[in-house]
Design a protein around this motif. Structure first.
Motif, short mmCIF file in Angstrom:
data_model
loop_
_atom_site.label_atom_id
_atom_site.label_comp_id
_atom_site.label_asym_id
_atom_site.label_seq_id
_atom_site.Cartn_x
_atom_site.Cartn_y
_atom_site.Cartn_z
N ARG A 449 0.83 -1.20 0.00
CA ARG A 449 0.00 0.00 0.00
C ARG A 449 0.87 1.26 0.00
O ARG A 449 0.57 2.25 -0.70
N ASN A 450 1.94 1.25 0.78
CA ASN A 450 2.84 2.39 0.82
C ASN A 450 3.48 2.64 -0.55
O ASN A 450 3.64 3.79 -0.98
N GLU A 451 3.85 1.55 -1.23
CA GLU A 451 4.42 1.69 -2.58
C GLU A 451 3.39 2.30 -3.53
O GLU A 451 3.73 3.15 -4.38
N ALA A 452 2.13 1.85 -3.41
CA ALA A 452 1.08 2.39 -4.27
C ALA A 452 0.91 3.89 -4.02
O ALA A 452 0.75 4.68 -4.97
N LYS A 453 0.98 4.31 -2.74
CA LYS A 453 0.84 5.74 -2.43
C LYS A 453 2.02 6.54 -2.98
O LYS A 453 1.84 7.65 -3.51
N GLN A 454 3.23 5.98 -2.85
CA GLN A 454 4.41 6.67 -3.36
C GLN A 454 4.33 6.84 -4.88
O GLN A 454 4.81 7.83 -5.43
N ASN A 455 3.70 5.87 -5.55
CA ASN A 455 3.54 5.92 -7.01
C ASN A 455 2.27 6.69 -7.41
O ASN A 455 1.88 6.66 -8.58
N LYS A 456 1.64 7.33 -6.40
CA LYS A 456 0.40 8.10 -6.62
C LYS A 456 -0.73 7.24 -7.19
O LYS A 456 -1.62 7.73 -7.87
N ASP A 457 -0.65 5.93 -6.89
CA ASP A 457 -1.73 5.01 -7.30
C ASP A 457 -2.72 4.95 -6.14
O ASP A 457 -2.84 3.95 -5.43
N TYR A 458 -3.47 6.02 -5.95
CA TYR A 458 -4.36 6.13 -4.80
C TYR A 458 -5.55 5.18 -4.90
O TYR A 458 -6.12 4.79 -3.87
N ALA A 459 -5.92 4.80 -6.09
CA ALA A 459 -7.03 3.85 -6.26
C ALA A 459 -6.67 2.50 -5.63
O ALA A 459 -7.47 1.89 -4.91
N THR A 460 -5.42 2.04 -5.88
CA THR A 460 -4.98 0.77 -5.28
C THR A 460 -4.83 0.91 -3.78
O THR A 460 -5.21 0.02 -3.01
N ARG A 463 -8.19 0.84 -2.27
CA ARG A 463 -8.80 -0.49 -2.39
C ARG A 463 -8.25 -1.44 -1.31
O ARG A 463 -8.97 -2.25 -0.75
N ILE A 464 -6.93 -1.32 -1.02
CA ILE A 464 -6.34 -2.14 0.05
C ILE A 464 -6.94 -1.78 1.39
O ILE A 464 -7.32 -2.65 2.18
N ARG A 465 -7.03 -0.46 1.68
CA ARG A 465 -7.61 -0.02 2.95
C ARG A 465 -9.05 -0.50 3.10
O ARG A 465 -9.45 -1.03 4.14
N GLU A 466 -9.87 -0.33 2.05
CA GLU A 466 -11.29 -0.70 2.10
C GLU A 466 -11.46 -2.22 2.20
O GLU A 466 -12.35 -2.71 2.90
N GLY A 467 -10.59 -2.95 1.50
CA GLY A 467 -10.67 -4.42 1.57
C GLY A 467 -10.36 -4.95 2.96
O GLY A 467 -11.04 -5.84 3.46
N LEU A 468 -9.33 -4.36 3.58
CA LEU A 468 -8.99 -4.76 4.95
C LEU A 468 -10.10 -4.37 5.92
O LEU A 468 -10.44 -5.13 6.84
N SER A 469 -10.67 -3.18 5.72
CA SER A 469 -11.76 -2.73 6.59
C SER A 469 -12.96 -3.66 6.52
O SER A 469 -13.62 -3.93 7.52
#
Length: 487
Positions: A449-460, A463-469
């Motif tokens: 998830r941190n890698e996705a944020k660093q790559n500005k892939d906020y959709a991914t 999706r990880i946060r919502e899936g875990l929730s």
């Protein structure tokens, strides 16, 4: 040792200050299972309750010798020295030797208690391993004049005993009522009195489990084993004798009589009894069809259950009721206990992640600790203790969310309090994560998830946060990195 513990003594029918006979040593004897079938939940409730008592006494600094027997001989189907031997009957049904039955169900008993995280007793004697001690005790009772022998069977003489001692001291029942509720003897009876019970029983030719004795080949009566084994390992008098309340009227009453007749002293200073189980308000029993076994409760395979519950959630459920209170099983109560258990374990998981500040604590942890001890000192009041621990849960969650501050000393005191009372005293462990690998899995997910944020892939990332929730795991981004906890 600052002892403020009081406990309810069935013998005196009141709460009394706990004063061991030989402090700091404590002798505790608990009647164990008759291992001819799977252990039932009523047994488990008793052993979980006395595990709590054992744990708390140890936590207070007492050196406890905990003895819990295994009944592997001498238990007939009826409490009145009648009926088939339970082990022989089961052995015939399963086409096994009686001791194979004993081994099978003893192993099963130990495995169930392991799942409930009960500490093993210091000594676990078996009836068959103490035949000589039982014979010696029967001989002494005969010599004292409180027993008689008829055709190879030795009976305890209750009529003789009541002339000098109070036979119903434990239950406070009238002797006349006991006699009125006992059938009249007929001409075929060997017993002299209706309340007399067997100390040693002559073995019929078909009886498999048998031993030589001064009165011929036979086997011990059910009650004598506990008197003989408690005496051997704890002495003529010890501190605590425990068991289920169903044992008080007959088994424990006869234990007291045997020990008084043999040793002329009360065997135990304090008698403690756990209450019964009910299901949806009805007493749990096989005949009622509402009795389920531990493994059915864990798997949810019984038709009365909506689903299964983990052993730790069930232990938590049992401890939510005081050991002297009736415990009622229902799907609603189990669901509520499961949620409460998970909240408590979630707080335990957050404790290492909490950070102290230089500011004074906004919650009085010392006062909370004092209330926890006051709960347990009041006859091991686990439901009140759990209520106090949920105040600790509120503090932990507020600290984690940044709504409260705490100084380093108070934080350490909070961690110690939770460790002592949740793990050491209540005996609760976190079995929700399944294994230590879960932490590593979460680390990988957070890194992705941190890698996705660093790559500005906020959709991914979202999706990880919502899936875990959706599966009950909450992520929280902080200065120290991304933290997670179970909701």
């Amino acid at each position: 040792m600052d002892n403020r513990l009081v406990l309810y003594n069935t013998l005196t029918r009141k709460k009394e200050k706990f004063e061991p006979l030989n402090p700091p040593f404590v002798g505790m004897y608990v009647c164990g299972p008759t291992v001819y079938s799977d252990v039932h939940l009523g047994n488990c409730r008793t052993f979980v309750s006395f595990d709590l008592i054992f744990r708390y006494l140890t936590h207070l600094g007492y050196k406890v010798r905990y003895v819990r027997n295994i009944t592997d001989a001498g238990h007939l189907e009826g409490d009145n020295d009648e009926g088939d031997d339970k082990f022989a009957k089961k052995a015939k049904l399963e086409q096994l030797e009686p001791m194979e039955i004993v081994q099978k169900y003893t192993l099963g008993f130990h495995e169930v208690l392991r799942l409930f995280n009960t500490l093993p007793p210091n000594i676990e004697p078996t009836a068959t391993g103490h035949i000589s001690e039982q014979i010696a005790m029967v001989q002494k009772i005969l010599e004292q004049g409180y027993a008689y022998e008829v055709n190879g069977t030795v009976y305890f003489d209750v009529e003789k005993y009541v002339k000098e001692y109070d036979y119903t001291i434990l239950t406070n029942r009238k002797l006349e009522d006991l006699l009125n509720n006992t059938r009249e003897l007929n001409g075929q009876d060997e017993k002299r009195g209706r309340l007399d019970f067997a100390l040693w029983i002559k073995a019929k030719p078909e009886h498999i489990m048998r031993w030589p004795s001064p009165w011929g080949v036979g086997f011990p009566g059910w009650h004598i084993e506990c008197s003989a084994m408690s005496r051997k390992y704890l002495g003529d008098q010890f501190d605590i004798h425990g068991g289920g309340m169903d044992l008080a009227a007959t088994h424990h009453t006869n234990e007291i009589a045997q020990s008084q007749a043999c040793n002329h002293t009360q065997p135990a200073k304090y008698w403690m009894h756990t209450n019964m189980l009910t299901v949806n308000g009805t007493r749990m029993s096989k005949s009622a069809g509402n009795g389920f076994l531990p493994h059915e409760l864990f798997s949810g395979s019984h038709p009365l259950l909506n689903r299964g519950y983990s052993p730790m959630a069930v232990r938590f459920f049992m401890l939510q009721a005081h050991y002297r209170s009736t415990l009622d099983f229902s799907n609603e109560a189990l669901e509520a206990a499961d949620r409460g258990y998970k909240r408590l374990m979630n707080a335990m998981a957050l404790l290492p992640k909490l950070k102290a500040s230089g500011k004074k604590a906004e919650s009085d942890v010392a006062a909370l600790r004092q209330r926890c001890y006051e709960a347990m000192d009041d006859d091991f009041n686990s439901p009140v203790l759990i209520a106090e621990l949920f105040e600790a849960v509120r503090i932990v969650n507020s600290l984690y969310d940044g709504k409260l501050t705490i100084d380093p000393l108070s934080l350490e005191e909070l961690r110690t309090l939770m460790q002592h009372f949740v793990h050491d005293v209540l005996g609760l462990l976190d079995d929700n994560t399944g294994s230590d690998d879960f932490e590593k899995v979460m680390e990988v997910i957070i890194e992705l998830r941190n890698e996705a944020k660093q790559n500005k892939d906020y959709a991914t990332s979202d999706r990880i946060r919502e899936g875990l929730s959706a599966i009950g795991i909450q992520l929280k981004d902080s200065k120290e990195g991304t933290l997670w906890n179970k909701i």
